[in-house]
Design a protein around this motif. Structure first.
Motif, mmCIF file in Angstrom:
data_model
loop_
_atom_site.group_PDB
_atom_site.id
_atom_site.type_symbol
_atom_site.label_atom_id
_atom_site.label_comp_id
_atom_site.label_asym_id
_atom_site.label_seq_id
_atom_site.Cartn_x
_atom_site.Cartn_y
_atom_site.Cartn_z
ATOM 1 N N GLY A 50 -18.228 -31.523 17.467
ATOM 2 C CA GLY A 50 -18.234 -30.445 18.562
ATOM 3 C C GLY A 50 -16.983 -31.006 19.470
ATOM 4 N N ALA A 51 -16.395 -29.902 20.189
ATOM 5 C CA ALA A 51 -15.314 -29.801 20.913
ATOM 6 C C ALA A 51 -15.277 -31.094 21.797
ATOM 7 N N PRO A 52 -14.416 -31.692 22.378
ATOM 8 C CA PRO A 52 -14.242 -32.794 23.333
ATOM 9 C C PRO A 52 -14.920 -32.277 24.608
ATOM 10 N N GLY A 53 -15.701 -33.310 25.042
ATOM 11 C CA GLY A 53 -16.557 -33.077 26.421
ATOM 12 C C GLY A 53 -17.616 -32.430 26.155
ATOM 13 N N VAL A 54 -18.090 -31.857 24.993
ATOM 14 C CA VAL A 54 -19.291 -31.379 25.011
ATOM 15 C C VAL A 54 -20.765 -32.471 25.245
ATOM 16 N N GLY A 55 -20.202 -33.535 25.024
ATOM 17 C CA GLY A 55 -21.400 -34.745 25.265
ATOM 18 C C GLY A 55 -21.858 -35.381 23.854
ATOM 19 N N LYS A 56 -21.205 -35.427 23.073
ATOM 20 C CA LYS A 56 -21.577 -36.026 21.757
ATOM 21 C C LYS A 56 -21.684 -37.509 21.809
ATOM 22 N N SER A 57 -20.851 -38.181 22.649
ATOM 23 C CA SER A 57 -20.876 -39.676 22.569
ATOM 24 C C SER A 57 -22.157 -39.969 23.636
ATOM 25 N N THR A 58 -22.448 -39.066 24.619
ATOM 26 C CA THR A 58 -23.709 -39.213 25.500
ATOM 27 C C THR A 58 -24.990 -39.244 24.448
ATOM 28 N N LEU A 59 -24.945 -38.078 23.841
ATOM 29 C CA LEU A 59 -26.052 -37.928 22.832
ATOM 30 C C LEU A 59 -26.251 -38.867 21.945
ATOM 31 N N SER A 83 -14.102 -42.399 22.810
ATOM 32 C CA SER A 83 -15.633 -42.122 22.960
ATOM 33 C C SER A 83 -16.315 -43.320 23.676
ATOM 34 N N PRO A 84 -16.916 -43.071 24.909
ATOM 35 C CA PRO A 84 -17.545 -43.940 25.538
ATOM 36 C C PRO A 84 -19.030 -44.446 24.993
ATOM 37 N N PHE A 85 -19.144 -45.704 24.718
ATOM 38 C CA PHE A 85 -20.472 -46.138 24.310
ATOM 39 C C PHE A 85 -20.994 -47.242 25.121
ATOM 40 N N VAL A 141 -21.907 -40.113 12.447
ATOM 41 C CA VAL A 141 -20.244 -39.882 12.695
ATOM 42 C C VAL A 141 -20.078 -39.040 13.527
ATOM 43 N N GLU A 142 -19.258 -39.369 14.576
ATOM 44 C CA GLU A 142 -18.837 -38.391 15.707
ATOM 45 C C GLU A 142 -17.355 -37.930 15.464
ATOM 46 N N THR A 143 -17.086 -36.565 15.283
ATOM 47 C CA THR A 143 -15.790 -36.135 14.955
ATOM 48 C C THR A 143 -15.731 -35.008 15.826
ATOM 49 N N VAL A 188 -27.407 -27.180 22.227
ATOM 50 C CA VAL A 188 -26.613 -26.665 23.207
ATOM 51 C C VAL A 188 -27.008 -27.921 24.226
ATOM 52 N N ASN A 189 -25.950 -28.791 24.496
ATOM 53 C CA ASN A 189 -25.933 -29.543 25.303
ATOM 54 C C ASN A 189 -25.790 -29.282 26.915
ATOM 55 N N LYS A 190 -25.940 -29.912 28.006
ATOM 56 C CA LYS A 190 -25.676 -29.647 29.213
ATOM 57 C C LYS A 190 -26.312 -28.393 29.587
ATOM 58 N N ALA A 191 -27.700 -28.541 29.086
ATOM 59 C CA ALA A 191 -28.628 -27.290 29.553
ATOM 60 C C ALA A 191 -28.812 -27.163 31.052
ATOM 61 N N ASP A 192 -28.592 -28.463 31.988
ATOM 62 C CA ASP A 192 -28.804 -28.322 33.116
ATOM 63 C C ASP A 192 -27.782 -27.403 33.770
ATOM 64 N N ARG A 193 -26.977 -26.944 33.079
ATOM 65 C CA ARG A 193 -25.744 -26.034 33.580
ATOM 66 C C ARG A 193 -26.206 -24.688 33.138
ATOM 67 N N GLY A 194 -25.827 -23.812 34.052
ATOM 68 C CA GLY A 194 -26.210 -22.307 33.618
ATOM 69 C C GLY A 194 -25.428 -21.814 32.092
ATOM 70 N N LEU A 223 -31.986 -27.478 23.008
ATOM 71 C CA LEU A 223 -31.382 -27.727 23.989
ATOM 72 C C LEU A 223 -31.445 -29.044 24.616
ATOM 73 N N CYS A 224 -30.268 -29.500 25.017
ATOM 74 C CA CYS A 224 -30.315 -30.895 25.619
ATOM 75 C C CYS A 224 -29.645 -31.209 27.002
ATOM 76 N N GLU A 225 -29.941 -32.190 27.505
ATOM 77 C CA GLU A 225 -29.302 -32.540 28.926
ATOM 78 C C GLU A 225 -29.113 -34.201 28.779
ATOM 79 N N ALA A 226 -28.057 -34.433 27.987
ATOM 80 C CA ALA A 226 -27.775 -35.791 27.257
ATOM 81 C C ALA A 226 -27.668 -36.587 28.570
ATOM 82 N N VAL A 227 -27.167 -36.465 29.693
ATOM 83 C CA VAL A 227 -27.032 -37.149 30.681
ATOM 84 C C VAL A 227 -28.252 -37.756 31.373
ATOM 85 N N TYR A 228 -29.289 -36.970 31.181
ATOM 86 C CA TYR A 228 -30.623 -37.135 31.666
ATOM 87 C C TYR A 228 -31.498 -37.691 30.506
HETATM 88 N N1 LIG Z 1 -23.923 -31.970 33.381
HETATM 89 C C1 LIG Z 1 -24.084 -32.512 32.192
HETATM 90 N N2 LIG Z 1 -23.042 -33.414 31.862
HETATM 91 C C2 LIG Z 1 -22.913 -34.010 30.706
HETATM 92 C C3 LIG Z 1 -24.222 -33.886 30.027
HETATM 93 N N3 LIG Z 1 -23.969 -34.606 28.720
HETATM 94 C C4 LIG Z 1 -22.596 -35.133 28.846
HETATM 95 N N4 LIG Z 1 -22.267 -34.910 30.097
HETATM 96 C C5 LIG Z 1 -20.941 -35.197 30.489
HETATM 97 O O1 LIG Z 1 -19.659 -34.896 29.818
HETATM 98 C C6 LIG Z 1 -18.718 -35.779 29.760
HETATM 99 C C7 LIG Z 1 -18.350 -35.700 28.322
HETATM 100 O O2 LIG Z 1 -19.154 -36.536 27.716
HETATM 101 P P1 LIG Z 1 -19.050 -37.282 26.340
HETATM 102 O O3 LIG Z 1 -20.313 -37.805 25.726
HETATM 103 O O4 LIG Z 1 -18.196 -38.257 26.410
HETATM 104 O O5 LIG Z 1 -18.514 -36.065 25.411
HETATM 105 P P2 LIG Z 1 -17.893 -35.897 23.789
HETATM 106 O O6 LIG Z 1 -16.195 -35.981 24.136
HETATM 107 O O7 LIG Z 1 -18.342 -34.933 23.303
HETATM 108 O O8 LIG Z 1 -18.184 -37.478 23.390
HETATM 109 C C8 LIG Z 1 -19.037 -37.041 30.504
HETATM 110 O O9 LIG Z 1 -18.783 -36.927 31.751
HETATM 111 C C9 LIG Z 1 -20.763 -36.956 30.547
HETATM 112 O O10 LIG Z 1 -21.415 -37.539 31.471
HETATM 113 C C10 LIG Z 1 -25.199 -33.025 30.359
HETATM 114 O O11 LIG Z 1 -26.394 -32.866 29.855
HETATM 115 N N5 LIG Z 1 -25.071 -32.396 31.395
#
Ligand SMILES: Nc1nc2c(ncn2[C@@H]2O[C@H](COP(=O)(O)OP(=O)(O)O)[C@@H](O)[C@H]2O)c(=O)[nH]1
Ligand SMILES: [Mg+2]
Length: 320
Positions: A50-59, A83-85, A141-143, A188-194, A223-228
């Motif tokens: 997935g694109a950078p920032g979508v939340g792969k590492s958090t997932l 990637s932050p782990f 594998v995260e890419t 579809v991550n960040k489901a907490d957002r619209g 649908l996921c909310e990886a941060v939560y």
């Molecule tokens: N609002 C929201 N932010 C998230 C969610 N999951 C990840 N993030 C944030 O999105 C940013 C990028 O996450 P990261 O896992 O590094 O994305 P990656 O580049 O795809 O590996 C971080 O600041 C996370 O805290 C989510 O479910 N909701």
């Protein structure tokens, strides 16, 4: 004792050392990889793209936690050094290995992306073999699925997960890269957002256009909310369901054969190229043609064809 033997005993430092050798493309790494190869092929590979920032590492952090509660040993190869782990993972680099209280059954290795198409896929496969030999059950594998080599890597996974998020605006890029086609599970991550439901709806619409025969795998959208930590349990259930499917219908075996083919092809290309270079370099043939290309009296393709021709002539003379 050889590095390979130590890796097979589960020595973390030896594994980290071998991985560094692979990344540096050191020749010693090839021998070590040959030695561990017979002991690999047991791990199950899950790709998250997935694109950078979508939340792969958090997932992935969440998935590690869920898998660990089931006693599954985990490896992670992140083709992205940023990637932050977190958590109790053992990170395969010297600095973080000093941490205490780590979970020995989780091993994470980040890899720098580089320009060369083949190199990245080859190095990633090498990392997978090392973790496989260490006895990891599932390797994630995260890419970042935008470049051609990342699509290649995604193809080696037994289960491919495409991660999207609202407003990331990269859906079109994914479709272009052919990633949509190879996804077994959509997240579809960040489901907490619209906007998450809209994306999920678009994916479902796309899937509804396809014909699935009875017994075919039909991808689902989660649908996921990886941060939560939301959605991770469901995602693990779906991954394990797909793993069962792949195993029971014989697709896993086919996928593994394709992976073997990719590796044999890469090895052929690598071996022929280095063999040719060795045999022609001493005579200065390559250098002479490189000069001609630099001076524009010859073009690179014609030069390469001449080099191959000279090599095959020499090869035949030595065979007679
Ligand atoms: N609002 C929201 N932010 C998230 C969610 N999951 C990840 N993030 C944030 O999105 C940013 C990028 O996450 P990261 O896992 O590094 O994305 P990656 O580049 O795809 O590996 C971080 O600041 C996370 O805290 C989510 O479910 N909701
Ligand atoms: Mg990341």
């Amino acid at each position: 004792m050889k590095l390979a033997d130590k890796v097979l005993e589960g020595d973390i430092r030896a594994a980290a050392k071998l991985m560094r050798a692979i990344e540096d493309e050191s020749t010693s790494a090839i021998d070590e990889l040959c030695a561990i190869y017979p002991h690999t092929g047991k791990a199950y590979i899950v790709g998250l793209t997935g694109a950078p920032g979508v939340g792969k590492s958090t997932l992935i952090n969440n998935l590690i936690n869920v898998f660990r509660t089931k006693g599954i040993k985990i490896g992670v190869v992140a083709v992205d050094p940023t990637s932050p782990f977190t958590g109790g993972a053992i990170l395969g680099d010297r600095v973080r290995m000093q941490q205490h209280g780590l979970d020995e059954d989780v091993f994470i290795r980040s890899m720098a992306t580089r320009g060369w198409m083949g190199g990245l896929a080859k190095a990633t496969l090498g990392m997978l073999h090392v973790m496989d030999a260490m006895g990891k059950d599932i390797i994630m594998v995260e890419t970042v699925g935008v470049g051609q080599s990342e699509v290649e890597i995604a193809k080696v996974a037994d289960t491919s997960i495409l991660v999207l998020s609202p407003a990331s605006g990269d859906e079109m890029q994914m479709i272009k890269a052919g990633i949509m086609e190879i996804a077994d599970i959509f997240v579809v991550n960040k489901a907490d957002r619209g906007g998450a439901e809209n994306i999920a709806g678009a994916i479902e619409f796309m899937l509804s256009m396809k014909t699935y025969l009875p017994g075919d795998w039909r991808p689902c959208t989660i649908l996921c909310e990886a941060v939560y930590g939301k959605g991770s349990e469901q995602l693990v259930t779906e991954i394990l369901k797909h793993k069962d499917y792949m195993t029971s219908c014989g697709l896993l075996e086919r996928r593994r054969k394709e992976r073997a083919r990719l590796e044999v092809n890469e090895a052929i290309e690598g071996s022929i190229a280095s063999f040719m270079h060795q045999s022609l370099e001493n005579g200065g043939e390559i250098e002479k043609l490189v000069d001609e290309v630099a001076q524009r009296s010859c073009d690179p393709t014609s030069a390469a064809l001449k080099i191959i021709e000279q090599f095959s002539k020499r090869f035949h003379t030595t065979q007679e």
